[in-house]
Design a protein around this motif. Structure first.
Motif, PDB file in Angstrom:
ATOM      1  N   VAL A  90       1.109   0.510   1.569  1.00  0.00           N
ATOM      2  CA  VAL A  90       0.595   1.600   1.663  1.00  0.00           C
ATOM      3  C   VAL A  90       1.168   2.099   0.312  1.00  0.00           C
ATOM      4  O   VAL A  90       0.384   3.031  -0.615  1.00  0.00           O
ATOM      5  CB  VAL A  90       0.588   2.554   2.730  1.00  0.00           C
ATOM      6  CG1 VAL A  90      -0.027   3.986   2.459  1.00  0.00           C
ATOM      7  CG2 VAL A  90      -0.381   1.761   3.580  1.00  0.00           C
ATOM      8  N   VAL A  91       2.761   2.601   0.286  1.00  0.00           N
ATOM      9  CA  VAL A  91       3.204   2.958  -0.889  1.00  0.00           C
ATOM     10  C   VAL A  91       2.786   2.351  -2.047  1.00  0.00           C
ATOM     11  O   VAL A  91       2.516   3.233  -3.286  1.00  0.00           O
ATOM     12  CB  VAL A  91       4.807   2.925  -0.440  1.00  0.00           C
ATOM     13  CG1 VAL A  91       5.668   3.862  -1.634  1.00  0.00           C
ATOM     14  CG2 VAL A  91       5.110   3.898   0.814  1.00  0.00           C
ATOM     15  N   GLU A  92       3.054   0.988  -2.209  1.00  0.00           N
ATOM     16  CA  GLU A  92       2.868   0.187  -3.374  1.00  0.00           C
ATOM     17  C   GLU A  92       1.284   0.664  -4.231  1.00  0.00           C
ATOM     18  O   GLU A  92       1.013   0.337  -5.186  1.00  0.00           O
ATOM     19  CB  GLU A  92       3.201  -1.069  -3.300  1.00  0.00           C
ATOM     20  CG  GLU A  92       4.687  -1.015  -3.174  1.00  0.00           C
ATOM     21  CD  GLU A  92       5.376  -2.495  -2.347  1.00  0.00           C
ATOM     22  OE1 GLU A  92       4.352  -3.563  -2.555  1.00  0.00           O
ATOM     23  OE2 GLU A  92       6.411  -2.629  -2.045  1.00  0.00           O
ATOM     24  N   LYS A  93       0.422   0.417  -3.004  1.00  0.00           N
ATOM     25  CA  LYS A  93      -1.068   0.218  -3.511  1.00  0.00           C
ATOM     26  C   LYS A  93      -1.647   1.691  -3.590  1.00  0.00           C
ATOM     27  O   LYS A  93      -2.460   1.989  -4.253  1.00  0.00           O
ATOM     28  CB  LYS A  93      -1.943  -0.203  -2.444  1.00  0.00           C
ATOM     29  CG  LYS A  93      -1.561  -1.766  -2.276  1.00  0.00           C
ATOM     30  CD  LYS A  93      -1.659  -2.576  -3.583  1.00  0.00           C
ATOM     31  CE  LYS A  93      -1.201  -4.365  -2.969  1.00  0.00           C
ATOM     32  NZ  LYS A  93      -1.302  -5.035  -4.316  1.00  0.00           N
ATOM     33  N   GLY A  94      -0.810   2.637  -2.974  1.00  0.00           N
ATOM     34  CA  GLY A  94      -1.203   4.060  -3.361  1.00  0.00           C
ATOM     35  C   GLY A  94      -2.535   4.672  -2.297  1.00  0.00           C
ATOM     36  O   GLY A  94      -2.621   5.803  -2.365  1.00  0.00           O
ATOM     37  N   SER A  95      -2.896   3.821  -1.427  1.00  0.00           N
ATOM     38  CA  SER A  95      -3.666   4.297  -0.514  1.00  0.00           C
ATOM     39  C   SER A  95      -3.891   3.486   0.808  1.00  0.00           C
ATOM     40  O   SER A  95      -3.552   2.199   0.676  1.00  0.00           O
ATOM     41  CB  SER A  95      -5.114   4.302  -1.098  1.00  0.00           C
ATOM     42  OG  SER A  95      -5.834   2.906  -1.368  1.00  0.00           O
ATOM     43  N   PHE A  96      -4.519   3.689   1.866  1.00  0.00           N
ATOM     44  CA  PHE A  96      -4.544   2.987   3.212  1.00  0.00           C
ATOM     45  C   PHE A  96      -5.623   1.983   2.685  1.00  0.00           C
ATOM     46  O   PHE A  96      -5.578   0.780   3.397  1.00  0.00           O
ATOM     47  CB  PHE A  96      -5.119   3.872   4.224  1.00  0.00           C
ATOM     48  CG  PHE A  96      -4.143   4.547   4.774  1.00  0.00           C
ATOM     49  CD1 PHE A  96      -2.927   3.842   5.302  1.00  0.00           C
ATOM     50  CD2 PHE A  96      -3.860   6.260   4.720  1.00  0.00           C
ATOM     51  CE1 PHE A  96      -1.962   4.734   6.101  1.00  0.00           C
ATOM     52  CE2 PHE A  96      -2.963   6.674   5.284  1.00  0.00           C
ATOM     53  CZ  PHE A  96      -1.962   6.101   5.846  1.00  0.00           C
ATOM     54  N   THR A  97      -6.770   2.232   2.109  1.00  0.00           N
ATOM     55  CA  THR A  97      -7.814   1.369   1.492  1.00  0.00           C
ATOM     56  C   THR A  97      -7.285   0.168   0.962  1.00  0.00           C
ATOM     57  O   THR A  97      -7.701  -0.934   1.260  1.00  0.00           O
ATOM     58  CB  THR A  97      -8.833   2.105   0.942  1.00  0.00           C
ATOM     59  OG1 THR A  97      -9.386   3.352   1.654  1.00  0.00           O
ATOM     60  CG2 THR A  97     -10.191   1.057   0.433  1.00  0.00           C
ATOM     61  N   ALA A  98      -6.604   0.431  -0.180  1.00  0.00           N
ATOM     62  CA  ALA A  98      -5.879  -0.620  -0.991  1.00  0.00           C
ATOM     63  C   ALA A  98      -4.941  -1.560  -0.254  1.00  0.00           C
ATOM     64  O   ALA A  98      -5.241  -2.794  -0.426  1.00  0.00           O
ATOM     65  CB  ALA A  98      -5.315   0.118  -2.315  1.00  0.00           C
ATOM     66  N   ALA A  99      -4.052  -1.033   0.620  1.00  0.00           N
ATOM     67  CA  ALA A  99      -3.309  -1.803   1.211  1.00  0.00           C
ATOM     68  C   ALA A  99      -3.629  -2.473   2.335  1.00  0.00           C
ATOM     69  O   ALA A  99      -3.541  -3.740   2.486  1.00  0.00           O
ATOM     70  CB  ALA A  99      -2.254  -0.802   2.128  1.00  0.00           C
ATOM     71  N   ALA A 100      -4.898  -1.918   2.933  1.00  0.00           N
ATOM     72  CA  ALA A 100      -5.656  -2.999   3.926  1.00  0.00           C
ATOM     73  C   ALA A 100      -6.551  -4.066   3.153  1.00  0.00           C
ATOM     74  O   ALA A 100      -6.390  -5.185   3.705  1.00  0.00           O
ATOM     75  CB  ALA A 100      -6.919  -1.909   4.487  1.00  0.00           C
ATOM     76  N   LYS A 101      -6.981  -3.679   2.160  1.00  0.00           N
ATOM     77  CA  LYS A 101      -7.677  -4.920   1.319  1.00  0.00           C
ATOM     78  C   LYS A 101      -6.677  -6.092   0.950  1.00  0.00           C
ATOM     79  O   LYS A 101      -6.902  -7.085   1.115  1.00  0.00           O
ATOM     80  CB  LYS A 101      -8.434  -4.079   0.210  1.00  0.00           C
ATOM     81  CG  LYS A 101      -9.113  -5.476  -0.737  1.00  0.00           C
ATOM     82  CD  LYS A 101      -9.728  -4.619  -2.002  1.00  0.00           C
ATOM     83  CE  LYS A 101     -10.503  -5.630  -2.675  1.00  0.00           C
ATOM     84  NZ  LYS A 101     -11.271  -5.114  -3.902  1.00  0.00           N
ATOM     85  N   ALA A 102      -5.529  -5.628   0.632  1.00  0.00           N
ATOM     86  CA  ALA A 102      -4.560  -6.469   0.127  1.00  0.00           C
ATOM     87  C   ALA A 102      -4.037  -7.434   1.303  1.00  0.00           C
ATOM     88  O   ALA A 102      -3.721  -8.577   0.894  1.00  0.00           O
ATOM     89  CB  ALA A 102      -3.197  -5.700  -0.495  1.00  0.00           C
ATOM     90  N   MET A 103      -3.992  -6.844   2.405  1.00  0.00           N
ATOM     91  CA  MET A 103      -3.620  -7.486   3.669  1.00  0.00           C
ATOM     92  C   MET A 103      -4.421  -8.130   4.264  1.00  0.00           C
ATOM     93  O   MET A 103      -4.196  -8.707   5.316  1.00  0.00           O
ATOM     94  CB  MET A 103      -2.459  -6.526   4.427  1.00  0.00           C
ATOM     95  CG  MET A 103      -1.360  -5.912   3.792  1.00  0.00           C
ATOM     96  SD  MET A 103      -0.247  -4.803   4.553  1.00  0.00           S
ATOM     97  CE  MET A 103       0.736  -6.191   5.882  1.00  0.00           C
ATOM     98  N   GLY A 104      -5.764  -7.832   4.209  1.00  0.00           N
ATOM     99  CA  GLY A 104      -6.856  -8.593   4.852  1.00  0.00           C
ATOM    100  C   GLY A 104      -7.005  -7.866   6.374  1.00  0.00           C
ATOM    101  O   GLY A 104      -7.337  -8.497   7.128  1.00  0.00           O
ATOM    102  N   LEU A 105      -6.580  -6.511   6.249  1.00  0.00           N
ATOM    103  CA  LEU A 105      -6.994  -5.672   7.468  1.00  0.00           C
ATOM    104  C   LEU A 105      -8.013  -4.614   7.327  1.00  0.00           C
ATOM    105  O   LEU A 105      -8.401  -4.234   6.078  1.00  0.00           O
ATOM    106  CB  LEU A 105      -5.564  -5.283   7.956  1.00  0.00           C
ATOM    107  CG  LEU A 105      -4.378  -6.289   8.242  1.00  0.00           C
ATOM    108  CD1 LEU A 105      -3.018  -5.353   8.385  1.00  0.00           C
ATOM    109  CD2 LEU A 105      -4.748  -6.998   9.183  1.00  0.00           C
ATOM    110  N   THR A 106      -8.106  -4.144   8.409  1.00  0.00           N
ATOM    111  CA  THR A 106      -9.076  -2.735   8.213  1.00  0.00           C
ATOM    112  C   THR A 106      -8.257  -1.496   8.099  1.00  0.00           C
ATOM    113  O   THR A 106      -6.977  -1.675   8.159  1.00  0.00           O
ATOM    114  CB  THR A 106      -9.877  -2.498   9.474  1.00  0.00           C
ATOM    115  OG1 THR A 106      -8.968  -2.051  10.484  1.00  0.00           O
ATOM    116  CG2 THR A 106     -10.841  -3.881  10.010  1.00  0.00           C
ATOM    117  N   LYS A 107      -8.773  -0.622   7.285  1.00  0.00           N
ATOM    118  CA  LYS A 107      -8.065   0.704   7.032  1.00  0.00           C
ATOM    119  C   LYS A 107      -7.736   1.269   8.208  1.00  0.00           C
ATOM    120  O   LYS A 107      -6.715   1.758   8.219  1.00  0.00           O
ATOM    121  CB  LYS A 107      -9.112   1.361   6.030  1.00  0.00           C
ATOM    122  CG  LYS A 107      -8.725   3.000   5.879  1.00  0.00           C
ATOM    123  CD  LYS A 107      -9.480   3.776   5.274  1.00  0.00           C
ATOM    124  CE  LYS A 107      -9.192   5.205   4.838  1.00  0.00           C
ATOM    125  NZ  LYS A 107     -10.021   5.996   4.237  1.00  0.00           N
TER     126      LYS A 107
END
Length: 312
Positions: A12-29
């Motif tokens: 979340v910190v590195e991507k800057g948002s919950f949405t981007a982090a969820a997408k990178a990890m293959g999870l839901t927001k």
């Protein structure tokens, strides 16, 4: 300690948002948001300021992130070291390469590699877009452009010879240029992409000169540019590998042979790590051996763990 929650927080910190982090990890927001909330509740400390526009670390969150970042890096290094020593070659590789190179060469190399290592899988993307290897979780990137990313270990593999070409029909209608300066009177098919160097830079005997003829058609695909040139639309820059058949069949004519064009290189990049995962090493060795078989004398750079074959 829930390592998954820690990794989610770092993403979340590195991507800057919950949405981007969820997408990178293959999870839901919702899953990521819930896990971060649980982390804050269990620790009794707020780690993130949440606004409608952005996320910002609290002071405690910043201290926590700096510490877990080092821990996660150590864990990744330990995993890489374990992978480097594994005996059975298995796992998945995400590989990105230019469309034309993929269509002409990589299909057969991938097929032979997977036949030799049945426990491996490959996800291949052919694209001419700009790729961020680290942010997108790419394992190996092949590209035709300069390499300027210190996060990556990169090697120049081959020069990609290219030339200006046109169809006999076009030349019959508009004449054949005899010097680079004649190009200003011709029509161009322009190749434009962040991933492809389509510049018209020629050496006139004294210096390198850039030319920008008028283009009625601009494309981001070499094959499309070649086909439009065959139809007589104008002059195009085409790599010799892509133009071989058209040249041999007389569909295209190479121009200005006495005025060489600035050449580009095919490069290979992968994330820089202390320990190279075994699946990386095995694929890279297999790839180089495939290139050695057909272009040994043309290869520019070879990783230290690969031995060039002895010339016979």
């Amino acid at each position: 300690m829930d390592l998954n929650r820690i990794q989610m927080f770092a993403q979340v910190v590195e991507k800057g948002s919950f949405t981007a982090a969820a997408k990178a990890m293959g999870l839901t927001k919702a899953t990521v948001s819930r896990k971060i909330a649980e982390l804050e509740t269990d620790s009794g400390v707020q780690l993130l300021y949440r606004t409608t526009r952005a996320l910002k670390l609290t002071e405690a969150g910043s201290i926590y992130y700096n510490k877990i970042q080092r821990i996660l890096a150590d864990l990744q290094s330990a995993e890489d070291q374990l992978s480097a020593s594994q005996q059975t070659i298995k796992g998945n590789l995400r590989i990105v390469c230019p469309i034309e190179l993929g269509q002409l060469f990589f299909g057969r190399i991938f097929a032979r590699f997977l036949e030799a290592y049945p426990d491996m899988t490959i996800e291949a993307e052919l694209t001419n877009r700009k790729v961020d290897v680290i942010e997108e979780g790419i394992d190996i990137l092949f590209q035709v452009t300069d390499i300027n990313d210190s996060r990556l270990q990169s090697y120049n593999i081959l020069h990609t010879a290219k030339a200006l070409m046109a169809s006999p029909d076009y030349l019959a209608r508009y004449g054949t240029p005899t010097s680079p300066y004649d190009l200003t009177n011709h029509r161009a098919i322009r190749l434009k992409s962040t991933h492809i160097d389509g510049s018209w830079t020629l050496f006139d005997g004294k210096q390198w000169i850039d030319f920008e003829p008028r283009a009625q058609l601009t494309v981001n695909n070499v094959t499309l540019a070649r086909e439009a040139a065959i139809e007589g639309l104008g002059i195009a820059t085409v790599p010799n590998l892509v133009a071989q058949n058209a040249l041999s069949e007389g569909l295209l004519v190479q121009l200005l042979d006495d005025f060489p064009m600035a050449q580009t290189k095919v490069s290979m990049s992968f994330p820089r790590r202390a320990y190279l995962p075994q699946k990386y090493r095995t694929f890279i060795e297999f790839f180089y051996n495939a290139i050695f078989a057909v272009r040994q004398d043309e290869i520019l750079e070879v990783p230290d763990f690969i031995t060039r074959p002895t010339k016979t």
